[in-house]
Design a protein around this motif. Structure first.
Motif, PDB file in Angstrom:
ATOM      1  N   PHE A 145      37.101  17.198   3.444  1.00 17.16           N
ATOM      2  CA  PHE A 145      36.492  17.865   4.590  1.00 17.16           C
ATOM      3  C   PHE A 145      35.373  18.807   4.144  1.00 17.16           C
ATOM      4  N   LYS A 146      35.612  19.603   3.111  1.00 17.19           N
ATOM      5  CA  LYS A 146      34.613  20.553   2.628  1.00 17.19           C
ATOM      6  C   LYS A 146      33.416  19.828   2.012  1.00 17.19           C
ATOM      7  N   ARG A 147      33.671  18.740   1.300  1.00 19.49           N
ATOM      8  CA  ARG A 147      32.558  17.970   0.736  1.00 19.49           C
ATOM      9  C   ARG A 147      31.709  17.370   1.851  1.00 19.49           C
ATOM     10  N   TYR A 148      32.360  16.891   2.895  1.00 19.63           N
ATOM     11  CA  TYR A 148      31.647  16.325   4.035  1.00 19.63           C
ATOM     12  C   TYR A 148      30.759  17.378   4.701  1.00 19.63           C
ATOM     13  N   LEU A 149      31.320  18.563   4.964  1.00 18.43           N
ATOM     14  CA  LEU A 149      30.547  19.620   5.604  1.00 18.43           C
ATOM     15  C   LEU A 149      29.367  20.049   4.743  1.00 18.43           C
ATOM     16  N   LYS A 150      29.578  20.139   3.440  1.00 22.42           N
ATOM     17  CA  LYS A 150      28.507  20.566   2.541  1.00 22.42           C
ATOM     18  C   LYS A 150      27.330  19.600   2.582  1.00 22.42           C
ATOM     19  N   THR A 151      27.624  18.326   2.758  1.00 15.92           N
ATOM     20  CA  THR A 151      26.572  17.309   2.770  1.00 15.92           C
ATOM     21  C   THR A 151      25.934  17.142   4.138  1.00 15.92           C
ATOM     22  N   ARG A 152      26.760  17.134   5.185  1.00 15.34           N
ATOM     23  CA  ARG A 152      26.267  16.780   6.519  1.00 15.34           C
ATOM     24  C   ARG A 152      26.030  17.984   7.433  1.00 15.34           C
ATOM     25  N   HIS A 153      26.799  19.053   7.268  1.00 13.37           N
ATOM     26  CA  HIS A 153      26.735  20.169   8.227  1.00 13.37           C
ATOM     27  C   HIS A 153      26.776  21.510   7.495  1.00 13.37           C
ATOM     28  N   GLN A 154      25.929  21.643   6.478  1.00 18.41           N
ATOM     29  CA  GLN A 154      25.976  22.839   5.641  1.00 18.41           C
ATOM     30  C   GLN A 154      25.686  24.115   6.424  1.00 18.41           C
ATOM     31  N   ASP A 155      24.838  24.008   7.453  1.00 20.23           N
ATOM     32  CA  ASP A 155      24.471  25.185   8.245  1.00 20.23           C
ATOM     33  C   ASP A 155      25.223  25.249   9.569  1.00 20.23           C
ATOM     34  N   GLY A 156      26.208  24.380   9.752  1.00 25.56           N
ATOM     35  CA  GLY A 156      26.950  24.349  11.008  1.00 25.56           C
ATOM     36  C   GLY A 156      28.013  25.426  11.093  1.00 25.56           C
ATOM     37  N   GLY A 157      28.575  25.566  12.288  1.00 25.84           N
ATOM     38  CA  GLY A 157      29.563  26.608  12.521  1.00 25.84           C
ATOM     39  C   GLY A 157      30.877  26.396  11.795  1.00 25.84           C
ATOM     40  N   MET A 158      31.124  25.163  11.301  1.00 23.23           N
ATOM     41  CA  MET A 158      32.392  24.881  10.629  1.00 23.23           C
ATOM     42  C   MET A 158      32.304  25.024   9.118  1.00 23.23           C
ATOM     43  N   SER A 159      31.103  25.303   8.603  1.00 25.12           N
ATOM     44  CA  SER A 159      30.885  25.260   7.155  1.00 25.12           C
ATOM     45  C   SER A 159      31.716  26.272   6.376  1.00 25.12           C
ATOM     46  N   GLU A 160      32.107  27.367   7.016  1.00 17.96           N
ATOM     47  CA  GLU A 160      32.867  28.408   6.327  1.00 17.96           C
ATOM     48  C   GLU A 160      34.376  28.325   6.590  1.00 17.96           C
ATOM     49  N   MET A 161      34.839  27.209   7.135  1.00 21.24           N
ATOM     50  CA  MET A 161      36.257  27.097   7.473  1.00 21.24           C
ATOM     51  C   MET A 161      37.129  27.136   6.224  1.00 21.24           C
ATOM     52  N   SER A 162      38.139  27.988   6.258  1.00 18.76           N
ATOM     53  CA  SER A 162      39.106  28.076   5.163  1.00 18.76           C
ATOM     54  C   SER A 162      40.168  26.997   5.329  1.00 18.76           C
ATOM     55  N   HIS A 163      41.059  26.901   4.344  1.00 20.81           N
ATOM     56  CA  HIS A 163      42.145  25.933   4.458  1.00 20.81           C
ATOM     57  C   HIS A 163      43.029  26.255   5.660  1.00 20.81           C
ATOM     58  N   ILE A 164      43.234  27.533   5.936  1.00 21.06           N
ATOM     59  CA  ILE A 164      44.045  27.923   7.099  1.00 21.06           C
ATOM     60  C   ILE A 164      43.344  27.501   8.391  1.00 21.06           C
ATOM     61  N   ASP A 165      42.027  27.690   8.455  1.00 22.34           N
ATOM     62  CA  ASP A 165      41.275  27.234   9.627  1.00 22.34           C
ATOM     63  C   ASP A 165      41.442  25.724   9.820  1.00 22.34           C
ATOM     64  N   TYR A 166      41.387  24.997   8.705  1.00 24.79           N
ATOM     65  CA  TYR A 166      41.548  23.543   8.772  1.00 24.79           C
ATOM     66  C   TYR A 166      42.949  23.183   9.268  1.00 24.79           C
ATOM     67  N   GLU A 167      43.953  23.918   8.800  1.00 27.12           N
ATOM     68  CA  GLU A 167      45.315  23.681   9.280  1.00 27.12           C
ATOM     69  C   GLU A 167      45.391  23.841  10.786  1.00 27.12           C
ATOM     70  N   PHE A 168      44.765  24.882  11.311  1.00 27.67           N
ATOM     71  CA  PHE A 168      44.781  25.098  12.759  1.00 27.67           C
ATOM     72  C   PHE A 168      44.092  23.940  13.479  1.00 27.67           C
ATOM     73  N   MET A 169      42.988  23.441  12.932  1.00 26.14           N
ATOM     74  CA  MET A 169      42.264  22.355  13.575  1.00 26.14           C
ATOM     75  C   MET A 169      43.149  21.128  13.751  1.00 26.14           C
TER      76      MET A 169
END
Length: 252
Positions: free
Chosen positions: A112-136
């Protein structure tokens, strides 16, 4: 059974933020909470009115002066792969999609983090922690499922490397793709499109007529791929589903 309509619920409006799809535009969202014993029923009803789910929130765009974002769904029974989609399907014949419970893992989060870094580096989800991902993944009041996509290591194994994931909701009339991500280094595989094709087949096997793809935006390059999954319906004015080619869309 108590009947519900959108007018029965309490809605809230977000503040304006820059639109992620159309440069120079700003977006606002109308949202309500999904909670209690009726959360699933409310989610089903709101989906028919163009709402999407994020954790325990149902939302839809409410942008002043713009209606470019249109809910989109594939007509599963009438869908036939075009030549490019047939090539994508063959190219990924070694990938197995396995349904798993919506429980976050470290392997998923790393992809997930590799995907965001490549495709959505400046998006609102780019700083999501593992806990944020768990909630998602895990904070869901409705019937949800995760499909992990792995490269098969031999004819009988499906425990190879994780290359994609789709978080989906099961609706009475279809599957709703909530969020998906994939290994962007495997760009020749067109994994994003492959996962949509796979979800269409899953909908077909379940006897469900629609695959909900989220929002389609006519003038957004990020959304162009959705129009290749024909026939595609979008939710137009008056909450009427219309075939994409017949529906007037765009900015007011």
């Amino acid at each position: 059974m108590t009947e519900h309509s959108p007018s029965d619920l309490q809605f809230y409006l977000t503040a304006e933020t820059p639109c992620p799809y159309l440069p120079g535009k700003f977006e606002r969202k109308l949202f309500t909470h999904l909670a209690g014993k009726r959360a699933g029923d409310l989610h089903d009803m709101l989906s028919l009115h163009g709402f999407r789910r994020s954790q325990n929130i149902a939302y839809r765009p409410a942008c002043e002066g713009c209606d470019a974002c249109q809910s989109a769904r594939v007509l599963v029974d009438d869908f036939e792969r075009n030549a490019n989609q047939r090539r994508i399907w063959r190219k990924n014949a070694d990938i197995v999609g396995t349904p798993v419970d919506p429980v976050a893992t470290q392997e998923q989060y790393a992809l997930f983090k590799r995907y965001l870094k490549t495709r959505h580096q400046d998006g609102g989800m780019s700083e999501m922690s593992h806990i944020d991902y768990e909630f998602m993944l895990e904070d869901t009041p409705v019937q949800s499922m995760v499909v992990e996509y792995r490269i098969r290591t031999d004819l009988d194994q499906d425990d190879g490397p994780l290359v994609g994931l789709a978080l989906t909701d099961l609706l009475p009339d279809g599957i709703s793709m909530v969020y998906s991500f994939f290994d962007t280094e495997a760009h020749r595989r067109s994994l994003g499109r492959f996962m949509v094709l796979d979800q269409i087949e899953r909908s077909r096997r379940l006897g469900l007529p629609f695959l909900y793809l989220g929002y389609w935006v006519k003038n957004s390059p990020k959304m162009t791929y959705k129009s290749s999954f024909q026939p595609l319906e979008i939710l137009g004015n008056g909450d009427r589903w219309q075939l994409l080619d017949d529906a007037p869309t765009g900015q007011k």
